[in-house]
Write an enzyme that holds these catalytic residues in place. Sequence first.
Site, short mmCIF file in Angstrom:
data_model
loop_
_atom_site.label_atom_id
_atom_site.label_comp_id
_atom_site.label_asym_id
_atom_site.label_seq_id
_atom_site.Cartn_x
_atom_site.Cartn_y
_atom_site.Cartn_z
CG ASP A 1 61.33 23.00 10.98
OD1 ASP A 1 61.89 23.49 9.99
OD2 ASP A 1 61.55 23.36 12.15
CB SER B 1 64.81 27.46 15.80
OG SER B 1 66.01 27.79 15.15
CG HIS C 1 65.28 24.86 10.34
ND1 HIS C 1 64.31 24.62 11.27
CD2 HIS C 1 66.19 25.69 10.94
CE1 HIS C 1 64.59 25.28 12.39
NE2 HIS C 1 65.72 25.94 12.21
#
Length: 1028
Positions: free
Chosen positions: A201, A398, A232
Amino acid sequence: MSRRLTALTSFIVILLSYHAYRFPNRNPISTPSLTPPPNSTATNHIIRFIQYNNAHELRAYLERHVKCSGWKWVERRNPAASFPTDFALVTIEDRRRDFLIGEFGKLELVKDVSLDLSYQRVVLSAHEESGAGAFVDGKKKRPGKIFTSMSFTERENSAPANASWRRSLMMQKSQVTSLFGADALWSKGYTGAKVKMAIFDTGIRANHPHFRNIKERTNWTNEDTLNDNLGHGTFVAGVIAGQDEECLGFAPDTEIYAFRVFTDAQVSYTSWFLDAFNYAIATKMDVLNLSIGGPDYLDLPFVEKVWEITANNIIMVSAIGNDGPLYGTLNNPADQSDVIGVGGIDYSDHIASFSSRGMSTWEIPHGYGRVKPDVVAYGREIMGSKISTGCKSLSGTSVASPVVAGIVCLLVSIIPESKRKEILNPGSMKQALVEGASKLSGPNMYEQGAGRVDLLESYQILKSYKPRASIFPSVLDYMDCPYSWPFCRQPLYAGAMPVIFNVTILNGMGVIGYVDGPPMWLPDSEEGNLLSIQFTYSDVIWPWTGYLALHMQIKEEGVHFSGEIEGNVTVNVCSPPGQGDIAPRKSACILRLKLKVVPTPQRSQRVLWDQFHSIKYPPGYIPRDSLDVRNDILDWHGDHLHTNFHIMFNMLRDAGYYVETLGSPFTCFDANRYGTLLLVDLEDEYFAEEIKKLKDDIMINGLGLVVFADWYNVDSMMKMKFFDDNTRSWWTPVTGGANVPALNDLLSPFGIAFGDKILNGDFVINGEQSRYASGTDVVKFPKGGYLHRFPFLDSSESGATQNVLLSGMSKADSPILGLVEVGEEGRIAVYGDSNCLDSSHMVTNCYWLLKKILDFTASNIRDPVLFSDSSRQDKALQLDDNQLPSRRTDVNFSTYSQVVDKELICRSDSRFEVWATKGYDLHVRGRNHRLPGYAAVDLGQGSNSTSEVPFKKIKSVDKDGNSLGNSYLGYLYGDDQLDFPELVASHWLLPAIVAGSGFLVLWSFWRIRQKRRRRRKGSGSFNRSANS
């Protein structure tokens, strides 16, 4: 004066001839410019090798064998540099690209050469929650590996009615772990200890207070930082292993390995992923979470590396995509069978609107897609860690993906470390998840997979797990609606095209396995012998998974049977001996069938859908059908009855029609069985045999034909081109929304043709408000037919020019709908726009129109509005053939086509009697007339008949013929080549004709002058003689 004019004309013609020959590439229609911008000089390429080696040895190998200039080795300074690698990164100058790629490709140790593609992922904002997905910025992006949007925050200023719902939700979502019963396993001492979790990520910051076990942070980007500056990656890690009370993770003792593969601008490259994947393999990760994906399943370096990841016993979890609620929108790699693909649900157990739906589209047109996602998990307003401290909520698949990844880490930790490699693998973990999942009551299998993941049920399965193989889904029940949609919506009957059900073989016994003997159909009762099944399946089950496709037909003796058929399909799977084993491992898999059968419907009720002539993205730039849609530039949803045309399918079933699918040429169906052949949004060409057979089917056999076309305008296609930084070339659409020149060839025997206008506007017919979205016009239609015209704006390039000349945006009446009776009992209807049937970007539907059209083509029921006297054609609508839309000459269409330069053959989606033949009336039925190289099918076999794949499988192979792995590639298109222009007749023929014409004019002028001189000379002699 006339001589001077003739001379001037000759000079102009010769000048034009020279100009056309000398500067042919200035015509933007025939040859798009491939000249890159001035600042583009070189691009990075990936050279893959057939084996691992040290980077310096690979460099020496390349420099020793490719000594010419134009390329440079690119040093990759990242943690993977200390391990052997299977690829090199080199910079190749654009001017020498083709030559050097060829030179590298000749080397014995080189597997292939490909571009180092750049990827970009964008945050999905609140207002784009539904339907934005992978293409959210609306810009002209490269039609290649495009990643799905990241998770998003919910609307901050919600309606007051939702306030109480949100307040109660806040109490739940902060403890999402408790909804799955994670605290029950924590109380037993299972907390994810000794589990190595790789998070691919945006990274994570050191010493974050929410994590107790950050083992390693690695950076694979070109930015000099290990930190997460977007949040994120930190959020994903928090869902998996956070320990803050407000946003608890599932496995707080999991060892976190943060792989920073995206920059702060959310950009990544193939080479970064390949190095990071190799490092994950070298450092023996247990679980890998990839909360990203995209629609490109033909990016072989990426796809094959994912296979290698799972083959090395790393359990990969990936988001299925945020492209819902549309069907056929699965993202890669979550759509791969060896990956655990995760969809999203809300706290009411409803499928989240953003969650992508199945089926997989790799297998289309000849096969049928697999069930995906595998499982669903809560993905709306999940709490996770912020960048530095505190918690926040996000939504998206996600987010659902790390929920499942956290559950997987917790499940891994229940197995003693010494026994994990014996028991746990991607196959056994997926078995535990799908078998333990709770099936939701509302969604179908292509929305929810096995259902909501159930941690405690999966725990019970793993606690007593013994290595075995199984099938997913394990039951096909026609009485279980809506879960078994679309199968439960249409029963079986004799004489139909085979119904294909594609299941996944999960092999927990080993990374490689085989189907041991042919599968068998074992009916529960005598009626079950009316069912005939042919089987196609993976030659090799690798890695951990394979496919088994059932091709089901009811025998002709069941034409009047009505009832249910039940029984089991059994498949025996074997794998090499495991650790401590002497004999191979074997396992029997069972697929339970509960089928509904009805008497064969009458011909007028049966509709045949043409899937064979549809081309989708990938492998090429197949443009969207509605040019008004700016946030989805590609046609990638499958164009199948059960993907983006699923609402239309349900409507036709509600109207009493039985709809079957044809994935082979027109020669492969018996027209006497069907009332109507339905052609919608088709992009491919047609075999000459197809055109001839269809003419006879309509004129003689009374088959009805319905065609829904789309825009096609070469000038507009050229206008849609854009320079792709990855390929260093211009990309233009391969075709239009539909392949109008090909459709015109098909319709030519009936005097019907479409034009090249791009029409837009609203209109009313039969009291129904309709939207015409980037449709085309009808320019040829026979006398006696019924043709409907409406005022529209032509937005094509030529139409826009005409509007400018007329000083405004003018609307002109354009014919768009035609109905006509031809031959003995044949009936044809054509309409210029398919967007009103396609649920992807529909503004208004035209299902009512389709039903009235089918009433006409199948039963000759004539609606008074559609067949009004005012719309009847007293004379034929005519247009010279040379004025019809023409094909592009600068595209190698065979790269994408199932027809051009291909062999006509009936595949396994056809009736069993024509498998591996050229079709009806083109062969003598029987064993001795099969095409060379194709297995024969014994048409006399009973209900237990089986067959291995009766057609040649297409496998991805290297230059030495070695298989590159999973046989899913057998469903795919050929090599993904670019649209580079090639020398074709149109590039030299026109200049030659013009030059020849100029020469003839000049020669004629010279002959005339010679004759006149001779006449004057003769006249002068006569006068002199008379005067003497």
